[in-house]
Write a protein that holds these residues in place. Structure first.
Motif, PDB file in Angstrom:
ATOM      1  N   ASP A 144       1.388   9.238  -5.630  1.00  0.00           N
ATOM      2  CA  ASP A 144       1.517  10.630  -5.186  1.00  0.00           C
ATOM      3  C   ASP A 144       2.668  11.356  -5.878  1.00  0.00           C
ATOM      4  OD1 ASP A 144      -0.634  10.145  -3.563  1.00  0.00           O
ATOM      5  OD2 ASP A 144       0.468  10.262  -1.677  1.00  0.00           O
ATOM      6  N   LYS A 145       3.759  10.654  -6.165  1.00  0.00           N
ATOM      7  CA  LYS A 145       4.892  11.274  -6.859  1.00  0.00           C
ATOM      8  C   LYS A 145       4.581  11.546  -8.326  1.00  0.00           C
ATOM      9  CE  LYS A 145       8.424   9.303  -3.873  1.00  0.00           C
ATOM     10  NZ  LYS A 145       9.460   8.271  -3.739  1.00  0.00           N
ATOM     11  N   GLU A 146       3.742  10.719  -8.914  1.00  0.00           N
ATOM     12  CA  GLU A 146       3.465  10.827 -10.352  1.00  0.00           C
ATOM     13  C   GLU A 146       2.207  11.611 -10.686  1.00  0.00           C
ATOM     14  OE1 GLU A 146       3.414   6.758 -11.664  1.00  0.00           O
ATOM     15  OE2 GLU A 146       5.604   6.550 -11.472  1.00  0.00           O
ATOM     16  N   ARG A 147       1.413  11.976  -9.694  1.00  0.00           N
ATOM     17  CA  ARG A 147       0.165  12.677 -10.000  1.00  0.00           C
ATOM     18  C   ARG A 147       0.451  14.074 -10.536  1.00  0.00           C
ATOM     19  NH1 ARG A 147      -1.756  13.066  -3.750  1.00  0.00           N
ATOM     20  NH2 ARG A 147      -0.527  14.872  -3.187  1.00  0.00           N
ATOM     21  N   SER A 148      -0.413  14.524 -11.414  1.00  0.00           N
ATOM     22  CA  SER A 148      -0.222  15.842 -12.017  1.00  0.00           C
ATOM     23  C   SER A 148      -0.673  16.959 -11.076  1.00  0.00           C
ATOM     24  CB  SER A 148      -0.967  15.940 -13.348  1.00  0.00           C
ATOM     25  OG  SER A 148      -2.356  15.744 -13.143  1.00  0.00           O
ATOM     26  N   VAL A 149      -1.574  16.648 -10.162  1.00  0.00           N
ATOM     27  CA  VAL A 149      -2.090  17.631  -9.223  1.00  0.00           C
ATOM     28  C   VAL A 149      -1.355  17.472  -7.888  1.00  0.00           C
ATOM     29  CG1 VAL A 149      -4.143  18.416  -7.983  1.00  0.00           C
ATOM     30  CG2 VAL A 149      -4.355  17.535 -10.307  1.00  0.00           C
ATOM     31  N   ALA A 150      -0.610  18.480  -7.495  1.00  0.00           N
ATOM     32  CA  ALA A 150       0.085  18.517  -6.210  1.00  0.00           C
ATOM     33  C   ALA A 150       0.909  17.259  -5.939  1.00  0.00           C
ATOM     34  CB  ALA A 150      -0.924  18.739  -5.076  1.00  0.00           C
ATOM     35  N   PRO A 151       1.914  16.991  -6.779  1.00  0.00           N
ATOM     36  CA  PRO A 151       2.715  15.780  -6.563  1.00  0.00           C
ATOM     37  C   PRO A 151       3.537  15.843  -5.282  1.00  0.00           C
ATOM     38  CG  PRO A 151       3.729  17.169  -8.219  1.00  0.00           C
ATOM     39  CD  PRO A 151       2.402  17.796  -7.885  1.00  0.00           C
ATOM     40  N   LEU A 152       3.894  14.663  -4.801  1.00  0.00           N
ATOM     41  CA  LEU A 152       4.725  14.542  -3.607  1.00  0.00           C
ATOM     42  C   LEU A 152       6.174  14.853  -3.970  1.00  0.00           C
ATOM     43  CD1 LEU A 152       5.526  13.602  -0.745  1.00  0.00           C
ATOM     44  CD2 LEU A 152       5.512  11.260  -1.606  1.00  0.00           C
ATOM     45  N   ILE A 153       6.618  16.033  -3.546  1.00  0.00           N
ATOM     46  CA  ILE A 153       8.019  16.432  -3.703  1.00  0.00           C
ATOM     47  C   ILE A 153       8.372  17.320  -2.509  1.00  0.00           C
ATOM     48  CG2 ILE A 153       8.208  16.308  -6.223  1.00  0.00           C
ATOM     49  CD1 ILE A 153       7.777  19.346  -6.292  1.00  0.00           C
ATOM     50  N   ALA A 154       9.626  17.334  -2.169  1.00  0.00           N
ATOM     51  CA  ALA A 154      10.076  18.220  -1.096  1.00  0.00           C
ATOM     52  C   ALA A 154      10.182  19.642  -1.645  1.00  0.00           C
ATOM     53  CB  ALA A 154      11.426  17.761  -0.567  1.00  0.00           C
ATOM     54  N   ALA A 155       9.745  20.594  -0.868  1.00  0.00           N
ATOM     55  CA  ALA A 155       9.935  21.994  -1.242  1.00  0.00           C
ATOM     56  C   ALA A 155      11.436  22.280  -1.258  1.00  0.00           C
ATOM     57  CB  ALA A 155       9.228  22.909  -0.239  1.00  0.00           C
ATOM     58  N   GLN A 201       0.824  -1.209   0.000  1.00  0.00           N
ATOM     59  CA  GLN A 201       0.000   0.000   0.000  1.00  0.00           C
ATOM     60  C   GLN A 201       0.858   1.259   0.000  1.00  0.00           C
ATOM     61  OE1 GLN A 201      -2.915   0.086   3.146  1.00  0.00           O
ATOM     62  NE2 GLN A 201      -4.112  -1.594   2.263  1.00  0.00           N
ATOM     63  N   LEU A 202       1.899   1.264   0.819  1.00  0.00           N
ATOM     64  CA  LEU A 202       2.774   2.436   0.876  1.00  0.00           C
ATOM     65  C   LEU A 202       3.497   2.655  -0.456  1.00  0.00           C
ATOM     66  CD1 LEU A 202       4.342   2.120   4.450  1.00  0.00           C
ATOM     67  CD2 LEU A 202       2.708   3.843   3.659  1.00  0.00           C
ATOM     68  N   GLN A 203       3.985   1.585  -1.070  1.00  0.00           N
ATOM     69  CA  GLN A 203       4.671   1.701  -2.357  1.00  0.00           C
ATOM     70  C   GLN A 203       3.735   2.252  -3.423  1.00  0.00           C
ATOM     71  OE1 GLN A 203       5.979  -2.389  -2.601  1.00  0.00           O
ATOM     72  NE2 GLN A 203       8.099  -1.831  -2.117  1.00  0.00           N
ATOM     73  N   LYS A 204       2.513   1.727  -3.478  1.00  0.00           N
ATOM     74  CA  LYS A 204       1.540   2.208  -4.471  1.00  0.00           C
ATOM     75  C   LYS A 204       1.199   3.668  -4.218  1.00  0.00           C
ATOM     76  CE  LYS A 204      -0.726  -2.147  -5.594  1.00  0.00           C
ATOM     77  NZ  LYS A 204      -1.942  -2.950  -5.469  1.00  0.00           N
TER      78      LYS A 204
END
Length: 154
Positions: free
Chosen positions: A109-120, A101-104
């Motif tokens: 979240d990293k690949e989504r076009s809306v508010a992707p998971l990245i560090a500021a 679940q965490l991997q998915k």
């Protein structure tokens, strides 16, 4: 929605974990959530600030925050911690299910076009893989104190 009446046991469970990032990638949902989160800041002005947790807080919700933390840990450590939370609440799930679940979720979240998971770019990166909560709080506290002292010219 009244955040004071949220039952955490109903929102912190394997089913919610599985679907939250799927729902969060829907742009119409994100617009509503962003507004709600930003409203917290407006409502907290009398209290001189807020602490907010989320995967896009420092990049999307509050890009001008006074201090940003990007707290991470290895997938194995995160799975161990999450499994422990679930077991405390008597929720049945295996370590391997939590890892998957965490991997998915991370990938989605990293690949989504809306508010992707990245560090500021200006976030403090804190890897908690091999430290406990007390050590993490010590690091965070010292960063906040330093930021406050810098702001006040101390």
């Amino acid at each position: 929605m009244n955040v004071k009446n949220i039952d955490e046991s109903k929102i912190r469970n394997p089913l919610i974990d599985k679907y939250s990032s799927i729902i969060a990638s829907i742009s119409e949902v994100r617009k509503i959530v962003v507004k709600i989160q930003r409203d917290f800041k407006e409502k907290s002005k009398d209290h001189k600030g807020i602490v907010v947790d989320g995967r896009d807080i420092g990049t999307v919700i509050f890009p001008d925050a006074n201090i940003k933390l990007f707290i991470s840990a290895s997938i194995e450590e995160r799975a161990k911690r999450r499994l422990s939370e679930f077991l405390e609440k008597k929720q049945k799930i295996s370590y391997n299910q939590v890892i998957k679940q965490l991997q998915k979720r991370d990938q989605r979240d990293k690949e989504r076009s809306v508010a992707p998971l990245i560090a500021a770019k200006d976030a403090h990166l804190i890897d908690t893989t091999s430290i406990d909560i007390e050590d993490t709080l010590e690091i965070v506290s010292s960063l906040i104190i330093k930021k406050f002292n810098d702001y006040c010219g101390v």
